[in-house]
Design a protein around this motif. Sequence first.
Motif, PDB file in Angstrom:
ATOM      1  N   LEU A   1       0.877  -0.732  -0.149  1.00  0.00           N
ATOM      2  CA  LEU A   1      -0.331   0.160   0.141  1.00  0.00           C
ATOM      3  C   LEU A   1       0.960   0.998   0.024  1.00  0.00           C
ATOM      4  N   GLY A   2       2.127   1.140   0.732  1.00  0.00           N
ATOM      5  CA  GLY A   2       3.010   2.869   0.485  1.00  0.00           C
ATOM      6  C   GLY A   2       3.681   3.046  -0.664  1.00  0.00           C
ATOM      7  N   ARG A   3       2.908   1.223  -1.513  1.00  0.00           N
ATOM      8  CA  ARG A   3       4.041   1.922  -2.863  1.00  0.00           C
ATOM      9  C   ARG A   3       2.377   2.846  -3.703  1.00  0.00           C
ATOM     10  N   VAL A   4       1.453   3.293  -3.446  1.00  0.00           N
ATOM     11  CA  VAL A   4       0.064   3.249  -4.183  1.00  0.00           C
ATOM     12  C   VAL A   4      -0.680   4.478  -3.113  1.00  0.00           C
ATOM     13  N   CYS A   5      -0.038   4.370  -1.726  1.00  0.00           N
ATOM     14  CA  CYS A   5      -0.231   6.076  -0.912  1.00  0.00           C
ATOM     15  C   CYS A   5      -0.702   7.014  -2.161  1.00  0.00           C
ATOM     16  N   GLY A   6      -1.458   7.692  -1.597  1.00  0.00           N
ATOM     17  CA  GLY A   6      -1.883   8.576  -2.183  1.00  0.00           C
ATOM     18  C   GLY A   6      -2.628   8.898  -3.789  1.00  0.00           C
ATOM     19  N   THR A   7      -2.727   7.468  -4.205  1.00  0.00           N
ATOM     20  CA  THR A   7      -3.013   7.480  -5.740  1.00  0.00           C
ATOM     21  C   THR A   7      -4.285   6.419  -5.383  1.00  0.00           C
ATOM     22  N   GLY A   8      -4.166   5.434  -4.666  1.00  0.00           N
ATOM     23  CA  GLY A   8      -4.324   4.463  -4.585  1.00  0.00           C
ATOM     24  C   GLY A   8      -6.113   4.295  -3.357  1.00  0.00           C
ATOM     25  N   VAL A   9      -4.714   4.909  -2.288  1.00  0.00           N
ATOM     26  CA  VAL A   9      -5.910   4.687  -1.334  1.00  0.00           C
ATOM     27  C   VAL A   9      -5.089   5.788  -0.034  1.00  0.00           C
ATOM     28  N   ASP A  10      -5.694   6.662   0.073  1.00  0.00           N
ATOM     29  CA  ASP A  10      -5.795   7.573   1.323  1.00  0.00           C
ATOM     30  C   ASP A  10      -5.636   6.931   2.398  1.00  0.00           C
ATOM     31  N   LEU A  11      -3.830   6.557   3.147  1.00  0.00           N
ATOM     32  CA  LEU A  11      -4.146   5.576   4.626  1.00  0.00           C
ATOM     33  C   LEU A  11      -3.652   6.348   5.128  1.00  0.00           C
ATOM     34  N   ALA A  12      -4.323   5.910   6.659  1.00  0.00           N
ATOM     35  CA  ALA A  12      -3.910   6.454   7.581  1.00  0.00           C
ATOM     36  C   ALA A  12      -3.658   5.020   8.577  1.00  0.00           C
ATOM     37  N   VAL A  13      -2.999   5.051   9.337  1.00  0.00           N
ATOM     38  CA  VAL A  13      -2.571   3.576  10.084  1.00  0.00           C
ATOM     39  C   VAL A  13      -2.214   3.835  11.905  1.00  0.00           C
ATOM     40  N   VAL A  14      -2.634   3.277  11.872  1.00  0.00           N
ATOM     41  CA  VAL A  14      -2.506   3.463  14.318  1.00  0.00           C
ATOM     42  C   VAL A  14      -2.099   1.887  14.119  1.00  0.00           C
ATOM     43  N   SER A  15      -0.692   2.286  15.326  1.00  0.00           N
ATOM     44  CA  SER A  15       0.415   1.277  15.627  1.00  0.00           C
ATOM     45  C   SER A  15       0.966   0.943  16.707  1.00  0.00           C
ATOM     46  N   LEU A  16       1.121   0.061  17.618  1.00  0.00           N
ATOM     47  CA  LEU A  16       2.043   0.271  18.963  1.00  0.00           C
ATOM     48  C   LEU A  16       2.705   1.065  18.731  1.00  0.00           C
ATOM     49  N   ARG A  17       3.312   1.276  19.664  1.00  0.00           N
ATOM     50  CA  ARG A  17       4.460   2.163  19.997  1.00  0.00           C
ATOM     51  C   ARG A  17       5.981   2.038  19.498  1.00  0.00           C
ATOM     52  N   THR A  18       5.998   0.289  19.816  1.00  0.00           N
ATOM     53  CA  THR A  18       6.933  -0.371  18.857  1.00  0.00           C
ATOM     54  C   THR A  18       7.228  -0.758  17.891  1.00  0.00           C
ATOM     55  N   ASP A  19       6.382  -0.363  16.365  1.00  0.00           N
ATOM     56  CA  ASP A  19       6.050  -0.413  15.287  1.00  0.00           C
ATOM     57  C   ASP A  19       6.216   0.517  14.872  1.00  0.00           C
TER      58      ASP A  19
END
Length: 381
Positions: free
Chosen positions: A34-52
Amino acid sequence: MTAGRPPRVLIDATSVPADRGGVGRYVDGLLGALGRVCGTGVDLAVVSLRTDLERYTRMLPGAEVIPAPAAVAHRPARLAWEQTGLPLLAQQVGAEVLHSPFYTCPLRAGCPVTVTVHDATFFTEPEHYDKSRRTFFRSAIKTSLRRAGRVIVPSKATRDELIRLLDADPTRIDVAYHGVDQDAFHAPGDEEKARVRARLGLGDSSYVAFLGAKEPRKNVPNLIRGWARAVADRPNPPALVVAGGQGHDDDIDRAVAEVPSHLRLLRPGYLRYADLPGFLGGALVAAYPSYGEGFGLPILEAMACAAPVLTTPRLSLPEVGGDAVAYTSEDPDQIAADLAALLDDEPRRLSLAKAGFDRAKEFTWESSADVHIAAWRRARS
């Protein structure tokens, strides 16, 4: 109009374990694509553990990566936060779709929800789970099938089982096969193989490999018994290396106690990620006689490392292995017979290694990401 605009999607990655097991491989692989199409295929937000946080920030330069509260590193707190804090966060980031990648989802998300249901084995193989785990995941799957706008599954077998057993709506289920990271899982060179053998203390000894969680569904005790019967009378019997997390299968210790003293069984626990190609690709056979899988990522990763694979034809495993792997049953005597036949047939092992390596190239995280994005678009509409 939203039809042509990339969907604003919040992915909850807080369920990813530190050991990067199956769900970790799935989320990491999906986010990388998804990172390779971010902004074109998808407008992405991710919530993760602080370690990640650092990992995903680096992986997703075009996405908004948000640290979850520190308390969600503990499972009970994460499940509580999922019902209260996660819907609030979805509202704050303007999510049009919330994706929950591990069975559970908020009951009231405030926006359409998509959920990944990885398998139906809590229903098809209930005897292989303890009561509390079985009860929790059965309830979670039923709730997700009822609440989610779209359900994403990793195989047609899982889709079919959800329809057959739970009367799931087939029009709301999308099949997105997992992929394999061809850089991380590759055909190893002799140096990589030798390094892993040295680290495991094997020297030049040959071995049969298992990599996975030690859960009853993985059938490790019968693999141990089958291997011991297959190699006991050989002049230079190959070792068995059972790698991966410790899990909760008490029968493994009983099977280990039955192993003749002249045979070598190693249980090294988790292996370093960088050692996995050398471990899998250096094995005579990668054996995975599971009672059933939602997908079967371990056999795909072994195939990508050019290992001859022996598995079972249960549930999704033939979808992944096709004609490029050897099949056996869950019974220790049959495992012994089929493993012995492979050990005695080097041309067949070489043929399977090549066929598996070629077939693994068909499974990409980019293809999986395409299915996810299409599902999010459907959920938004």
